[in-house]
Write a protein that holds these residues in place. Structure first.
Motif, PDB file in Angstrom:
ATOM      1  N   LEU A  13       0.824  -1.214   0.000  1.00  0.00           N
ATOM      2  CA  LEU A  13       0.000   0.000   0.000  1.00  0.00           C
ATOM      3  C   LEU A  13       0.855   1.259   0.000  1.00  0.00           C
ATOM      4  N   ASN A  14       1.970   1.241   0.714  1.00  0.00           N
ATOM      5  CA  ASN A  14       2.865   2.396   0.730  1.00  0.00           C
ATOM      6  C   ASN A  14       3.450   2.657  -0.656  1.00  0.00           C
ATOM      7  N   LYS A  15       3.783   1.579  -1.364  1.00  0.00           N
ATOM      8  CA  LYS A  15       4.314   1.716  -2.715  1.00  0.00           C
ATOM      9  C   LYS A  15       3.243   2.294  -3.641  1.00  0.00           C
ATOM     10  N   LEU A  16       2.011   1.797  -3.521  1.00  0.00           N
ATOM     11  CA  LEU A  16       0.908   2.294  -4.334  1.00  0.00           C
ATOM     12  C   LEU A  16       0.621   3.768  -4.013  1.00  0.00           C
ATOM     13  N   LEU A  17       0.693   4.124  -2.740  1.00  0.00           N
ATOM     14  CA  LEU A  17       0.489   5.512  -2.317  1.00  0.00           C
ATOM     15  C   LEU A  17       1.534   6.421  -2.946  1.00  0.00           C
ATOM     16  N   SER A  18       2.768   5.988  -2.939  1.00  0.00           N
ATOM     17  CA  SER A  18       3.844   6.772  -3.526  1.00  0.00           C
ATOM     18  C   SER A  18       3.613   6.989  -5.022  1.00  0.00           C
ATOM     19  N   LYS A  48      -5.701   6.080   4.387  1.00  0.00           N
ATOM     20  CA  LYS A  48      -6.625   5.660   5.440  1.00  0.00           C
ATOM     21  C   LYS A  48      -6.556   4.153   5.661  1.00  0.00           C
ATOM     22  N   GLN A  49      -6.395   3.380   4.584  1.00  0.00           N
ATOM     23  CA  GLN A  49      -6.259   1.926   4.717  1.00  0.00           C
ATOM     24  C   GLN A  49      -4.990   1.577   5.477  1.00  0.00           C
ATOM     25  N   ILE A  50      -3.909   2.269   5.170  1.00  0.00           N
ATOM     26  CA  ILE A  50      -2.636   2.022   5.843  1.00  0.00           C
ATOM     27  C   ILE A  50      -2.771   2.304   7.340  1.00  0.00           C
ATOM     28  N   ILE A  51      -3.378   3.423   7.673  1.00  0.00           N
ATOM     29  CA  ILE A  51      -3.553   3.784   9.081  1.00  0.00           C
ATOM     30  C   ILE A  51      -4.408   2.740   9.795  1.00  0.00           C
ATOM     31  N   GLU A  52      -5.461   2.282   9.147  1.00  0.00           N
ATOM     32  CA  GLU A  52      -6.347   1.270   9.742  1.00  0.00           C
ATOM     33  C   GLU A  52      -5.599  -0.031  10.007  1.00  0.00           C
ATOM     34  N   ILE A  53      -4.792  -0.465   9.062  1.00  0.00           N
ATOM     35  CA  ILE A  53      -4.023  -1.702   9.232  1.00  0.00           C
ATOM     36  C   ILE A  53      -3.018  -1.546  10.364  1.00  0.00           C
ATOM     37  N   GLU A  54      -2.333  -0.395  10.421  1.00  0.00           N
ATOM     38  CA  GLU A  54      -1.349  -0.171  11.471  1.00  0.00           C
ATOM     39  C   GLU A  54      -1.997  -0.130  12.849  1.00  0.00           C
ATOM     40  N   GLN A  55      -3.197   0.424  12.947  1.00  0.00           N
ATOM     41  CA  GLN A  55      -3.887   0.460  14.221  1.00  0.00           C
ATOM     42  C   GLN A  55      -4.285  -0.945  14.659  1.00  0.00           C
TER      43      GLN A  55
END
Length: 60
Positions: A13-18, A48-55
């Protein structure tokens, strides 16, 4: 024990965000504000998906 071999779901997801943010920047430079707005919206959804997964990972 086997968590060592688990893939990090946020890495993809971070790669896609970038990529989305880079495309948005290029659209903005070209003056295509409509595409810029769409790409930044998509980037926000990914964030938002990244934050949700990290939480979820910190709670577990």
């Amino acid at each position: 024990m086997f968590s060592l071999f688990k893939k990090d779901p946020t890495k993809k997801l971070n790669k896609l965000l970038s990529i989305k943010l880079k495309e948005a920047m290029e659209a903005q430079r070209k003056g295509d504000i409509r595409t810029y707005s769409q790409l930044t919206f998509e980037a926000d959804q990914i964030d938002k998906q990244i934050i949700e997964i990290e939480q979820k990972n910190t709670q577990a």
